[in-house]
Design a protein around this motif. Structure first.
Motif, mmCIF file in Angstrom:
data_model
loop_
_atom_site.group_PDB
_atom_site.id
_atom_site.type_symbol
_atom_site.label_atom_id
_atom_site.label_comp_id
_atom_site.label_asym_id
_atom_site.label_seq_id
_atom_site.Cartn_x
_atom_site.Cartn_y
_atom_site.Cartn_z
ATOM 1 N N ARG A 96 0.848 -1.196 0.000
ATOM 2 C CA ARG A 96 0.000 0.000 0.000
ATOM 3 C C ARG A 96 0.884 1.246 0.000
ATOM 4 O O ARG A 96 2.000 1.235 0.503
ATOM 5 C CB ARG A 96 -0.883 0.022 1.251
ATOM 6 N N GLU A 97 0.356 2.303 -0.549
ATOM 7 C CA GLU A 97 1.043 3.585 -0.487
ATOM 8 C C GLU A 97 0.963 4.106 0.954
ATOM 9 O O GLU A 97 -0.015 3.848 1.674
ATOM 10 C CB GLU A 97 0.382 4.594 -1.432
ATOM 11 N N PRO A 98 1.979 4.843 1.428
ATOM 12 C CA PRO A 98 1.904 5.415 2.793
ATOM 13 C C PRO A 98 0.665 6.307 2.936
ATOM 14 O O PRO A 98 0.281 7.011 1.992
ATOM 15 C CB PRO A 98 3.202 6.243 2.885
ATOM 16 N N ASP A 99 0.047 6.251 4.105
ATOM 17 C CA ASP A 99 -1.194 7.015 4.303
ATOM 18 C C ASP A 99 -0.976 8.280 5.121
ATOM 19 O O ASP A 99 -1.937 8.893 5.599
ATOM 20 C CB ASP A 99 -2.247 6.134 4.985
ATOM 21 N N GLY A 100 0.298 8.683 5.285
ATOM 22 C CA GLY A 100 0.585 9.912 6.019
ATOM 23 C C GLY A 100 0.643 9.727 7.516
ATOM 24 O O GLY A 100 0.746 10.710 8.263
ATOM 25 N N GLY A 101 0.567 8.479 7.983
ATOM 26 C CA GLY A 101 0.626 8.229 9.421
ATOM 27 C C GLY A 101 2.040 8.348 9.964
ATOM 28 O O GLY A 101 2.971 8.803 9.294
ATOM 29 N N GLU A 102 2.204 7.898 11.218
ATOM 30 C CA GLU A 102 3.501 7.962 11.867
ATOM 31 C C GLU A 102 4.485 6.990 11.205
ATOM 32 O O GLU A 102 4.083 5.904 10.754
ATOM 33 C CB GLU A 102 3.365 7.588 13.352
ATOM 34 N N PRO A 103 5.794 7.351 11.146
ATOM 35 C CA PRO A 103 6.795 6.438 10.571
ATOM 36 C C PRO A 103 6.797 5.070 11.245
ATOM 37 O O PRO A 103 6.998 4.050 10.596
ATOM 38 C CB PRO A 103 8.113 7.179 10.803
ATOM 39 N N SER A 130 10.439 2.627 -2.241
ATOM 40 C CA SER A 130 10.693 4.049 -2.450
ATOM 41 C C SER A 130 11.747 4.527 -1.463
ATOM 42 O O SER A 130 12.033 3.875 -0.455
ATOM 43 C CB SER A 130 9.409 4.852 -2.245
ATOM 44 N N GLY A 131 12.319 5.701 -1.761
ATOM 45 C CA GLY A 131 13.327 6.254 -0.862
ATOM 46 C C GLY A 131 12.784 6.480 0.538
ATOM 47 O O GLY A 131 13.471 6.236 1.534
ATOM 48 N N ASN A 132 11.525 6.924 0.628
ATOM 49 C CA ASN A 132 10.922 7.165 1.946
ATOM 50 C C ASN A 132 10.786 5.875 2.740
ATOM 51 O O ASN A 132 11.074 5.825 3.940
ATOM 52 C CB ASN A 132 9.544 7.824 1.787
ATOM 53 N N ASP A 133 10.319 4.805 2.065
ATOM 54 C CA ASP A 133 10.154 3.534 2.765
ATOM 55 C C ASP A 133 11.505 2.963 3.211
ATOM 56 O O ASP A 133 11.611 2.388 4.302
ATOM 57 C CB ASP A 133 9.430 2.527 1.871
ATOM 58 N N ARG A 134 12.521 3.107 2.367
ATOM 59 C CA ARG A 134 13.857 2.623 2.774
ATOM 60 C C ARG A 134 14.327 3.385 4.006
ATOM 61 O O ARG A 134 14.892 2.812 4.943
ATOM 62 C CB ARG A 134 14.857 2.793 1.629
ATOM 63 N N GLY A 135 14.077 4.698 4.017
ATOM 64 C CA GLY A 135 14.468 5.495 5.173
ATOM 65 C C GLY A 135 13.735 5.062 6.433
ATOM 66 O O GLY A 135 14.328 4.942 7.506
#
Length: 741
Positions: A96-103, A130-135
């Protein structure tokens, strides 16, 4: 009908879900982390049971609602998102795509998703994030990060992300955990073999982090006695990394410590071999463990001899030590040293072959580094030196050939020695080795070749011809050396099991060039006068006789040239080749300008003219001025002087001539390509009769291929050229008229 179809589709879908469910083999959550509660494990059981269509399980459509309620019940706890990721992965739903919740919520979701994936799938999945998910995955310091650590350390290493791998080890690795250390150990050695200079510092830092974690845990009860052995293996590979970086002092200090602190016999011998490499200054097996050793390594070899001798003892002998100890026998072929070196290399090869597949998959280190191939190559060379024939020699020569093809090398003098030894001990196998050595060493090999080798190997003949045709090589050989090499090639082509006509023709052509340019006419005449000589493979009797006439004429011996013409004319007459016989008669008149043999020539020519008329009939041809285009091939500066006058005269008769003065040019590829590209424009071809034989063969073949008539020009003077041109124009016009062109 519709109901039946619907029922069938439903049954099919249920069957597919059951098949899919067979592959669902999740770990119990208690195996993953003690932080998971009984409720978490119950939810996991409910999800898996439903996906397996177990009796009494929740309907699949209720699973998402169940997970949503668990997340709501958790409130501020993000761990409930683990179950959503777990469900998505098991049911085949894409991330799923991130939903803007907490990391932390996203981290638990990714943790659940990755948990169900096989280890082989994780590197690709990690790479696709994605780069965000890897982070999110790599920056966390929570329980989810700790759960992910053992799953992602291998994918990070395989992706080359050593910076994050080290950071994770320092943040999440537990001192008593063997899994991550084993993963790093199994990855590191293959990685070091393929690493470049910039990578070694990163690998060293990673190994240092692992070793420090294990060193702190030495003696830990949780390791059940396994940790010290693993720590030793990590420290040893850490020392190897330091050596491969060129940090020999630091590497040797590590190895000294390991040697002083236990380990079995096999472990000790491998450590001694590694310490010997440090003392010698060898960084890489691929580059430095090659015979002969570099000068700076050779100087330090005595310092390492004690370590090498001990490392080479018994059944646990180090292949590294055995190979290095065999090197002196290769450079100093004393009979007393050869048997010992052969035995050492046999043991080294046997040990390396038995090492099996490397940990972590892939071929063993010995194959990846090329050391096994080199050891086999050196062993084959020493076995060939023993002088044994039969199977031993054949196997050795085959191994040497395979090694050369794979890029393994010995110094030039030893490869030439191998060539000579192969010829002596197993000539048949040597025919496979010879072209490889010839290709590598060029003219240095010529003295080791003989006609038997050339006869057995078409590849050798091809390589030898390519070498001799090179202008650079030709400059390095004197006339006798070139003559002997082409003569060898001619003999080999003639004695091959299937005579090599094409190569024999090339050799004869090259010998004729030498005869004309290097005053070798006498040698070439002697070769051609051998009744059953090698020339028969490349030339027919007419080509041989034409060449003899040409040679006698060029060397200023008109009497012998005249005699050769008579013989050639008789040969043409016997085969009813009247046109060529008449052309030969014209050559005889050029050779007899004073008319000493006029009566004999007149009588012979009258006879030939009568046969020619009988063959053609007495029909008279009408005068024809149809435009024709002719191609003239052969001749030199003398014939080129007649060009302007002949062009002007023939233009008045609608005859166009394309001239190709070939001289003694040996660049056959260019000449043949040029003629091939232009012959289709010509209506007929004029070929000077006494050009070089190879050129004549090539032109006649081209004329046949393009269905163009060819006419010989027997003489060298203006009148001979004029008569040949007029004859060719007549034939061309007759051909065009017959074809309706």
């Amino acid at each position: 009908m519709a109901k039946n179809k619907s029922a069938k589709n439903k049954a099919k879908a249920n069957a597919a879900r059951k098949d899919e469910a067979k592959n669902i083999l999740p770990r119990d959550l208690s195996e993953i982390s003690a932080e998971f509660s009984i409720l978490d494990r119950a939810i996991q059981h409910a999800l898996v049971s439903s996906l397996r269509n177990a009796p009494g399980a929740l309907p699949r459509e209720n699973l998402e609602a169940l997970v949503g309620q668990v997340i709501q019940l958790g409130g501020a706890q993000a761990k409930g998102h683990f179950h959503r990721g777990y469900l998505d992965a098991l049911s085949g739903t894409p991330l799923r795509e991130p939903d803007g919740g907490e990391p932390e919520e996203r981290r638990w979701y990714l943790c659940g998703y990755l948990e169900t994936k096989a280890d082989a799938e994780k590197p690709a999945l990690l790479k696709s994030l994605s780069g965000n998910d890897r982070g999110v995955l790599l920056e966390g310091n929570s329980e989810a990060s700790a759960i992910l650590f053992p799953q992602l350390i291998a994918p990070l290493l395989q992706a080359g992300d050593l910076k994050n791998a080290r950071s994770w080890i320092e943040s999440h690795a537990k001192p008593g955990d063997l899994h991550f250390a084993t993963v790093v150990h199994d990855w590191a050695h293959p990685a070091m073999l393929n690493a470049n200079k910039d990578d070694f510092g990163k690998i060293e830092g990673l190994l240092e982090a692992v070793w420090e974690k294990l060193d702190r845990a030495t003696g830990s009860a949780s390791a059940n006695g396994e940790l010290p052995a693993l720590a030793r293996r990590i420290e040893r590979i850490y020392a190897i990394c330091l050596r491969m970086e060129g940090k020999f002092g630091k590497a040797q200090a590590r190895l000294d410590g390991l040697l002083q602190n236990g380990g079995g016999a096999a472990d000790r011998q491998e450590l001694l071999a590694q310490r010997a490499l440090c003392k010698i200054g060898i960084q890489h097996y691929q580059d430095d463990m090659v015979f002969p050793l570099k000068h700076e390594h050779q100087k330090k070899l005595p310092e390492a001899m004690d370590d090498l001798q001990e490392a080479a003892q018994g059944e646990n002998a180090s292949p590294l030590a055995l190979v290095l100890l065999a090197f002196p026998a290769l450079s100093a072929p004393a009979e007393t040293e050869n048997p010992v070196a052969i035995e050492q290399l046999q043991r080294a090869v046997g040990s390396m072959q038995q090492s099996g597949q490397a940990k972590g998959g892939g071929p063993p280190v010995w194959e990846r580094s090329g050391l096994l191939d080199r050891a086999r190559f050196y062993l084959a060379f020493l076995e060939l030196r023993t002088g044994k024939k039969g199977k031993t020699a054949r196997r050795a020569v085959e191994q040497l050939s395979e090694g050369l093809r794979g890029g393994v090398r010995l110094p030039t003098e030893l490869e030439l020695e191998a060539m000579n030894l192969a010829s002596e001990n197993d000539p048949r196998s040597a025919a496979e080795l010879a072209p490889l050595v010839l290709k590598l060493h060029g003219i240095q090999v010529l003295g080791a070749l003989d006609e038997n080798l050339a006869a057995q190997s078409q590849e050798l003949r091809s390589e030898l011809a390519k070498l001799l045709e090179s202008p650079e090589v030709a400059k390095k050989l004197n006339a006798d050396e070139r003559w002997n090499a082409w003569r060898l090639l001619l003999s080999g082509s003639s004695r091959a099991s299937k005579p090599d006509r094409e190569m024999a023709t090339s050799a004869l052509d090259a010998l004729e060039i030498l005869a004309q340019s290097e005053k070798k006419s006498g040698d070439f005449i002697a070769l051609l006068e051998e009744k059953q000589g090698d020339w028969r493979t490349g030339w027919d009797i007419f080509e041989q006789q034409e060449a003899l006439v040409r040679l006698h004429r060029e060397s200023g011996n008109p009497e012998k040239a005249m005699a050769g013409c008579f013989e050639l004319a008789q040969s043409y007459m016997s085969k009813k080749r009247i046109t060529e016989a008449l052309s030969t008669m014209e050559t005889m008149r050029e050779l007899n300008p004073e008319g000493q043999a006029k009566e004999a020539l007149d009588a012979l020519e009258n006879r030939l003219q009568k046969e020619f008329r009988d063959k053609r009939g007495d029909e008279e041809e009408e005068e024809d001025h149809t435009p024709v285009s002719l191609m003239f091939v052969g001749g030199n500066e003398k014939q080129e002087n007649y060009r302007a006058k002949l062009d002007k005269e023939m233009a008045e008769q609608n005859i166009a001539i394309e001239w190709h003065f070939t001289n003694w040019n040996s660049n056959w590829g260019r000449i043949k390509d040029e003629l091939s590209n232009r012959i289709h424009r010509a209506d007929a071809v004029i070929l000077m009769q006494f050009v070089r034989t190879g050129l004549g063969q090539s032109v006649r073949k081209l004329a046949g291929t393009y269905e163009k008539p060819w006419i010989p020009c027997p003489g060298h003077g203006h009148n001979s050229l004029r008569q040949a041109i007029l004859k060719a124009a007549q034939v061309a016009r007759r051909t065009k008229a017959g074809s309706g062109a």
